[in-house]
Design a protein around this motif. Sequence first.
Motif, PDB file in Angstrom:
ATOM      1  N   ASN A 173       0.498  -1.456  -0.096  1.00  0.00           N
ATOM      2  CA  ASN A 173       0.344  -0.225   0.303  1.00  0.00           C
ATOM      3  C   ASN A 173       0.891   1.187   0.462  1.00  0.00           C
ATOM      4  O   ASN A 173       2.201   1.289   1.011  1.00  0.00           O
ATOM      5  N   PRO A 174       1.134   2.178  -1.126  1.00  0.00           N
ATOM      6  CA  PRO A 174       1.509   3.212  -1.280  1.00  0.00           C
ATOM      7  C   PRO A 174       0.933   4.381  -0.550  1.00  0.00           C
ATOM      8  O   PRO A 174       1.905   4.953   0.266  1.00  0.00           O
ATOM      9  N   LEU A 175       0.353   3.997   0.323  1.00  0.00           N
ATOM     10  CA  LEU A 175      -0.635   5.474   0.973  1.00  0.00           C
ATOM     11  C   LEU A 175       0.016   5.360   2.556  1.00  0.00           C
ATOM     12  O   LEU A 175      -0.363   6.268   3.058  1.00  0.00           O
ATOM     13  N   VAL A 176      -0.217   4.439   2.517  1.00  0.00           N
ATOM     14  CA  VAL A 176       0.696   4.271   4.349  1.00  0.00           C
ATOM     15  C   VAL A 176       1.792   4.551   4.720  1.00  0.00           C
ATOM     16  O   VAL A 176       2.511   3.979   4.761  1.00  0.00           O
ATOM     17  N   ASP A 177       1.890   6.385   5.223  1.00  0.00           N
ATOM     18  CA  ASP A 177       3.431   6.558   5.509  1.00  0.00           C
ATOM     19  C   ASP A 177       3.623   7.422   7.176  1.00  0.00           C
ATOM     20  O   ASP A 177       4.440   7.040   7.509  1.00  0.00           O
ATOM     21  N   ALA A 206      -1.306   6.373  11.334  1.00  0.00           N
ATOM     22  CA  ALA A 206      -3.149   6.193  10.401  1.00  0.00           C
ATOM     23  C   ALA A 206      -2.767   4.191  10.032  1.00  0.00           C
ATOM     24  O   ALA A 206      -4.073   4.247  10.060  1.00  0.00           O
ATOM     25  N   ALA A 251      -7.187   0.575  10.161  1.00  0.00           N
ATOM     26  CA  ALA A 251      -6.874  -0.911   9.160  1.00  0.00           C
ATOM     27  C   ALA A 251      -7.362  -1.794   9.992  1.00  0.00           C
ATOM     28  O   ALA A 251      -8.639  -2.533   9.658  1.00  0.00           O
ATOM     29  N   ASP A 264     -12.612  -4.037   7.495  1.00  0.00           N
ATOM     30  CA  ASP A 264     -13.511  -4.818   7.356  1.00  0.00           C
ATOM     31  C   ASP A 264     -13.782  -6.144   5.864  1.00  0.00           C
ATOM     32  O   ASP A 264     -14.625  -6.784   5.234  1.00  0.00           O
ATOM     33  N   ALA A 265     -12.984  -5.880   5.748  1.00  0.00           N
ATOM     34  CA  ALA A 265     -12.532  -6.901   4.475  1.00  0.00           C
ATOM     35  C   ALA A 265     -11.242  -7.343   3.966  1.00  0.00           C
ATOM     36  O   ALA A 265      -9.888  -6.858   3.192  1.00  0.00           O
ATOM     37  N   ARG A 282       8.996   4.938  -1.154  1.00  0.00           N
ATOM     38  CA  ARG A 282       8.070   3.629  -1.248  1.00  0.00           C
ATOM     39  C   ARG A 282       8.671   2.644  -2.410  1.00  0.00           C
ATOM     40  O   ARG A 282       7.914   2.998  -3.030  1.00  0.00           O
ATOM     41  N   LYS A 292      -6.170 -13.537  -8.611  1.00  0.00           N
ATOM     42  CA  LYS A 292      -7.114 -12.444  -8.176  1.00  0.00           C
ATOM     43  C   LYS A 292      -6.922 -12.271  -6.300  1.00  0.00           C
ATOM     44  O   LYS A 292      -7.340 -10.733  -6.391  1.00  0.00           O
ATOM     45  N   GLU A 347      -3.026  -2.915  -7.141  1.00  0.00           N
ATOM     46  CA  GLU A 347      -5.045  -2.873  -6.726  1.00  0.00           C
ATOM     47  C   GLU A 347      -4.272  -1.348  -6.533  1.00  0.00           C
ATOM     48  O   GLU A 347      -5.684  -0.694  -5.823  1.00  0.00           O
ATOM     49  N   HIS A 348      -3.759  -1.254  -5.749  1.00  0.00           N
ATOM     50  CA  HIS A 348      -4.194   0.898  -5.706  1.00  0.00           C
ATOM     51  C   HIS A 348      -3.885   1.648  -7.060  1.00  0.00           C
ATOM     52  O   HIS A 348      -4.310   2.808  -7.073  1.00  0.00           O
ATOM     53  N   ARG A 358      -1.858   0.354 -12.610  1.00  0.00           N
ATOM     54  CA  ARG A 358      -1.060   0.599 -13.442  1.00  0.00           C
ATOM     55  C   ARG A 358      -0.382  -0.591 -13.828  1.00  0.00           C
ATOM     56  O   ARG A 358       0.004  -1.805 -12.474  1.00  0.00           O
TER      57      ARG A 358
END
Lengths: 278, 359
Positions: B116-120, B124, B128, B133-134, B243, B260, B267-268, B271
Motif C-alpha cells: 500500500n503506497p499510501l500508508v506512511d 494512520a 486499518a 472489514d475486508a 516507497r 486474483k 490494486e492501488h 498500472r
Amino acid sequence: MRSLLLSLALTALPACRQDTSAASLSTHRLRFIATLDGAAANCKSLAAPPFRLRDARLFVSELRVIGPDGETPAAFVPDSRFQSVEVALLDFEDATEGCEGDSAEHTELVFEAPVSSVRAVTFTVGIPFALNHQNPALARAPLTAGAMHWGWRGGYKFVRIEAQRDGVEGRIHLGSTGCEGALHAITSCAHPNRGTVHLELDPATQQVALDLGAFFGSDKGGDKTDCMGEPADPSCHAGYRAIGAAGKEAARQSDSLAANTTNPAMGASAFTVIRRTP
Amino acid sequence: MKAALGVMALAAALVLIGKAERPETGWSFRLPPGFPRPRVPADNPMSSAKVELGRRLFYDVRLSGNGTQSCASCHVQSRAFTDGLANAVGSTGEIHRRSSMSLTNIGYASHLTWANPLVDGLEAQALAPMFGDAPTELGLESAAQLEARLAGDKTLQGLAQEAFGAGGLTLDRVLKALAAFERTLISGRSPYDRYVGGEVSALSPEAQRGLELFFSERTECFHCHGGFNFTDAFGHEGAEPERKFHNNGLYDLGAGAYPKRDQGLIEHSGRPEDMGRFKAPTLRNIDVTAPYMHDGSLATLDAVIRHYEAGGRGGEANPRRDRFIRGFILTDEERSDLIAFLESLTDPEFLADPRFGAP
C-alpha cells in the motif's frame, strides 16, 4: 450558525434564483426506504436465504432542491450522529438478525432550504473530496472513524451494501480509488466514483426507494460478488450504475481540490420514487 | 575474504550513517550501536508515559469488537511480532489473504503493510486493523465504542493524562500511543550486529560464508534487502524514505499475472507494471517469522532460497519479475551457509525484552 453557512453557500452560487420572499428557510424531510424486488426490506425481513442482509449504509452530500422558484442548494440539519451541514449518512441496518453494524438507523434526510415546497432533488452519493480524506480520528460525525471509514484507501466507503446471497457472502464497497499521496493527505484520486442522483418528487407525499438488489446486478446468487471499489472490477459495475457513477467513470475525470467537478451521469438505477407510506 | 571485508565496510558504513541520538525530554530510544533515530512525527513526540500507554493498548483485547483479540494476537513478540500462520485470522474468524508482518524495527519502515503506497505512518496504519472489514481484523464498529470501553480504566486514563494532558483517551490518542510503542520495537543486537561491531567470533564460519553470499552479485539478495534494516523500504530521521515495491516472481499465471485474490500494488495504482509488487520485508529475525511471503506460501528459509535460485516462477519468461530476480545455482553447503547467515540476524534479546511484552 448553519443558517449563516447556508446563506453563504447561497450567495456563492449565482445559478440560484433566489426570491427574497422565499429567503426564509423551511425544514424538509426526505424519507428513504430500502427495498428488494419491490418490497420493503430491512435486516429483519431479509434474515433468511436466498437474500440475507448484512449491511446497508451510504453517504450523501451536495444536496440541491428545486422548488417553485427554481433550484437552490440545501443544507442538512446537523445532529450528533448522522448529519453534518455537508454530509449525511443513510443507515438502513439495525444490527438485528444477520446485520453486523449497530442498532441506530437513519432513513430520513432532514434539510433546510429557502423553498416552501420541493419538486425535485439532486444529490451526490459520496463525500466531497475536501472532506473525504481527513483523519477520521479527528473528524466530526458522521465522518468519525468506524465501519464506513476505508482505512487502507485513505477515505470513506461511500456505499457499504453487504448481503449473503444463496449462501455466498457478497460485499459492495464503493468509494474513491486510485488515490495518491498519503492516507490522511491524499492529493488526488484517479477514480472519484461519486454518483449523482436526480429525482422528481414531493417529499410530503413521496419517498425514495433504494433497491438493494441493484447493487448486485444481474449476476446470480452464488456468484462471488466482492467489490472493493475498483471500477474496472466486474463485481463493482452494478454498484456504480446503482448510484449513477457509471457514466462518470467513462469520462475518467481526475479528482482533486482544484478540479472537483461533477460530470453528467447516467441514471442511478437503485433510486426510484414511490408513494410515501404513512 | 577481500570481498567479505568490503562487504563489512559497506555494512558498517550503512549502519553509521544515522545521527547520534538526541535528548528528548525524559525519553531515550536506547539505540543499538550505529543505529539512526527513527522518524518521529512532530505532533507525536516520544515519552515514557505514552510508550507505556501504547504497550498496554497493544495487548488490550478491548481493541477488538468482540473482545477476543488485541494487536498482539497476530503480532507475537517471541515470533518477532508475527503469528506463525500463513494467513492471519481475525477476531471473527475471518481468514486474511495475507500473512501478519513482523514489527521488527517497524519505526524505520518507509511505508507500512505489504503493498500500500499510501500508508506512511504508524498512527494512520493502526486504523486499518481496528476498523477494517475486508477482512475483519479487530472488528471495532466505531470510535465511540472504543472510547467508552476505555473510559473507566483508571490506569490507562492516568497514563493518557500524563502523556497528553487533559482530554481523556480519545481514538486519536490511542493511535498515537500505539505508534509510539511500535517505534520502540528496535532490534539490533543480533550475532550479525556483534560481528559488524568487531566481534568476529559472533558469527560461525558458515554464517560468515553465508554473509559473503548474501552480499554477492551472484545471489543479488542485498539489492532489495539492503541497508541496516535489510530492506530497501526504510527511512530514518534525516533520510527521506522511498516507497519501494518489487515483484519477486512468486507467481506467473501467464504474462506474469498473480492470483486474483492478491495482486499487490496494482490494486492501488491500476498500472500493469505494478502486478505482483510487494514491499521487501526486513530480514532481521527472519528465522522466527515463518512461513514466508505475503501469503505465507513458502514454509521455510530453504524453500525461499530455492525459489530465488529458480529465478521465481516462470523464470526468464515472467515479464513482471524484478530485474534482480535472475536465478543462481548454490551447492547444498552454500545454501546452508546462507541460512546460517539469515539465522544470525535473530536478536534473542529483542524477542524476550520485557519492555515489549505483555503488561
